[in-house]
Design a protein around this motif. Structure first.
Motif, short mmCIF file in Angstrom:
data_model
loop_
_atom_site.label_atom_id
_atom_site.label_comp_id
_atom_site.label_asym_id
_atom_site.label_seq_id
_atom_site.Cartn_x
_atom_site.Cartn_y
_atom_site.Cartn_z
N LEU A 76 38.89 55.37 55.96
CA LEU A 76 39.31 56.17 54.81
C LEU A 76 40.17 55.35 53.85
N GLY A 77 41.04 54.52 54.42
CA GLY A 77 41.88 53.67 53.59
C GLY A 77 41.07 52.70 52.75
N GLN A 78 40.02 52.14 53.33
CA GLN A 78 39.17 51.24 52.58
C GLN A 78 38.47 51.95 51.43
N LEU A 79 38.08 53.19 51.67
CA LEU A 79 37.44 53.97 50.60
C LEU A 79 38.43 54.24 49.47
N VAL A 80 39.67 54.52 49.82
CA VAL A 80 40.70 54.74 48.80
C VAL A 80 40.86 53.50 47.93
N LEU A 81 40.93 52.33 48.57
CA LEU A 81 41.10 51.09 47.82
C LEU A 81 39.88 50.80 46.95
N GLN A 82 38.70 51.00 47.52
CA GLN A 82 37.47 50.71 46.77
C GLN A 82 37.32 51.61 45.55
N ARG A 83 37.82 52.81 45.65
CA ARG A 83 37.65 53.79 44.57
C ARG A 83 38.85 53.83 43.62
N ASN A 84 39.87 53.03 43.89
CA ASN A 84 41.03 52.99 43.01
C ASN A 84 40.68 52.23 41.73
N GLU A 85 40.81 52.91 40.60
CA GLU A 85 40.39 52.32 39.33
C GLU A 85 41.21 51.10 38.96
N LEU A 86 42.50 51.15 39.16
CA LEU A 86 43.37 50.03 38.83
C LEU A 86 42.97 48.79 39.62
N ARG A 87 42.76 48.95 40.90
CA ARG A 87 42.37 47.82 41.74
C ARG A 87 40.99 47.31 41.35
N ARG A 88 40.06 48.21 41.09
CA ARG A 88 38.71 47.81 40.76
C ARG A 88 38.65 47.02 39.45
N ARG A 89 39.41 47.48 38.46
CA ARG A 89 39.39 46.81 37.16
C ARG A 89 40.12 45.47 37.18
N SER A 90 40.97 45.26 38.16
CA SER A 90 41.78 44.05 38.18
C SER A 90 41.19 42.92 39.02
N THR A 91 40.11 43.18 39.75
CA THR A 91 39.61 42.22 40.74
C THR A 91 39.35 40.84 40.17
N THR A 92 38.56 40.76 39.13
CA THR A 92 38.22 39.45 38.55
C THR A 92 39.45 38.75 38.01
N LEU A 93 40.29 39.49 37.34
CA LEU A 93 41.51 38.93 36.76
C LEU A 93 42.43 38.36 37.84
N LEU A 94 42.57 39.06 38.94
CA LEU A 94 43.42 38.58 40.03
C LEU A 94 42.85 37.34 40.70
N GLU A 95 41.54 37.31 40.85
CA GLU A 95 40.89 36.12 41.42
C GLU A 95 41.13 34.91 40.54
N GLU A 96 41.04 35.09 39.23
CA GLU A 96 41.29 33.99 38.29
C GLU A 96 42.74 33.51 38.39
N LEU A 97 43.66 34.46 38.53
CA LEU A 97 45.08 34.10 38.64
C LEU A 97 45.34 33.30 39.90
N ARG A 98 44.74 33.68 41.02
CA ARG A 98 44.93 32.93 42.25
C ARG A 98 44.40 31.51 42.10
N GLU A 99 43.24 31.36 41.46
CA GLU A 99 42.66 30.03 41.29
C GLU A 99 43.52 29.16 40.39
N LEU A 100 44.03 29.74 39.32
CA LEU A 100 44.82 28.97 38.37
C LEU A 100 46.20 28.61 38.91
N SER A 101 46.82 29.55 39.62
CA SER A 101 48.20 29.34 40.09
C SER A 101 48.27 28.61 41.41
N GLY A 102 47.27 28.81 42.27
CA GLY A 102 47.31 28.25 43.61
C GLY A 102 48.23 29.01 44.54
N TRP A 103 48.74 30.16 44.11
CA TRP A 103 49.65 30.97 44.89
C TRP A 103 48.94 32.24 45.38
#
Length: 259
Positions: A76-103
């Motif tokens: 159920l928790g995984q479904l909540v995360l998958q359906r969370n709009e904020l998390r869904r819209r941020s996925t690509t942006l966060l991946e880019e930030l991890r790659e650029l920052s290395g943190w």
């Protein structure tokens, strides 16, 4: 225990949820411990646990007889995360930030008086320095929490009311110091944490703002104290840019940042 309505709800349902809350701080509990925490008879606690086991919300260890949270809660928790709009819209942006920052990168929101991490994109060095990862930490002890509180008076008030537990000698422990820190965050547009939660753990965070300038979330990057000192200006630029982009994304119906 009857199903009498309690504050607009059902008492037996509330009791079952109270059972689940018992496991927030403990991995396994026996019937007697659950009964003690709920203030009910052992027979009542046993009935509640048995019902939760039957639905997969709680599991019982065959060897010890103790209970722990069940795998159905994870589903159920995984479904909540998958359906969370904020998390869904941020996925690509966060991946880019991890790659650029290395943190290690986090996306978090305020949940009562706590920082709740919706997403964590780890790096190896980030995992080494953050020895214990929890989904929830008090707002005053994290850079994300301070970034949110600086732009959300309700979150700040909730933390003040709950108090300021100390995790290290550098943790903020008073309302005056907390208010001064939030003022600094607002003047800079970002928050930092330096060994306030764990030794050698540093982070920088920026708020994700809604149309009215109220924080709906925060993005942070986490590493060691030496890493933050060596590249603070760059990491600040990266995390503030990412937070501004996500703020724009959340304001558009299709989730795309305006050009």
């Amino acid at each position: 225990m009857s199903d009498a309505e309690v504050a607009g709800g059902v008492k037996s349902v509330a009791s079952a949820l109270d059972v689940l809350d018992c496991f927030v701080s403990d991995e396994e509990l026996g019937v007697s411990e659950v009964a003690r925490r709920l203030g009910v008879a052992k027979s009542t606690a046993h009935r509640l646990l048995t019902t939760l086991v039957s639905r997969g919300f709680v599991e019982q260890d065959a060897a010890s007889g103790k209970y722990r949270l069940g795998i159905h809660l994870f589903e159920l928790g995984q479904l909540v995360l998958q359906r969370n709009e904020l998390r869904r819209r941020s996925t690509t942006l966060l991946e880019e930030l991890r790659e650029l920052s290395g943190w290690t990168v986090h996306l978090s929101i305020a949940q009562g008086a706590d920082t709740l991490f919706l997403e964590r994109l780890p790096t190896l060095r980030g995992m080494k320095v953050m020895r214990e990862f929890r989904r929830r930490w008090p707002l005053h002890a994290t850079s994300s929490g301070k970034a949110i509180c600086a732009y959300d008076p309700e979150a700040a008030a909730a933390r003040i009311e709950a108090g300021f537990p100390a995790f290290t000698p550098r943790t903020i422990t008073g309302e005056r110091a907390f208010a001064a820190e939030l003022a600094r965050v607002r003047s800079r547009g970002y928050a930092t944490s330096r060994e306030e939660l764990m030794d050698d753990l540093a982070s920088v965070a920026a708020p994700v703002l809604d149309l009215h300038g109220v924080a709906i979330a925060a993005i942070s990057i986490t590493g060691s104290v030496s890493e933050l000192a060596d590249a603070r200006d760059r990491q600040v630029r990266l995390v503030t840019a990412a937070a501004k982009r996500l703020s724009q994304v959340m304001l558009t119906p299709d989730g795309a940042a305006p050009h």
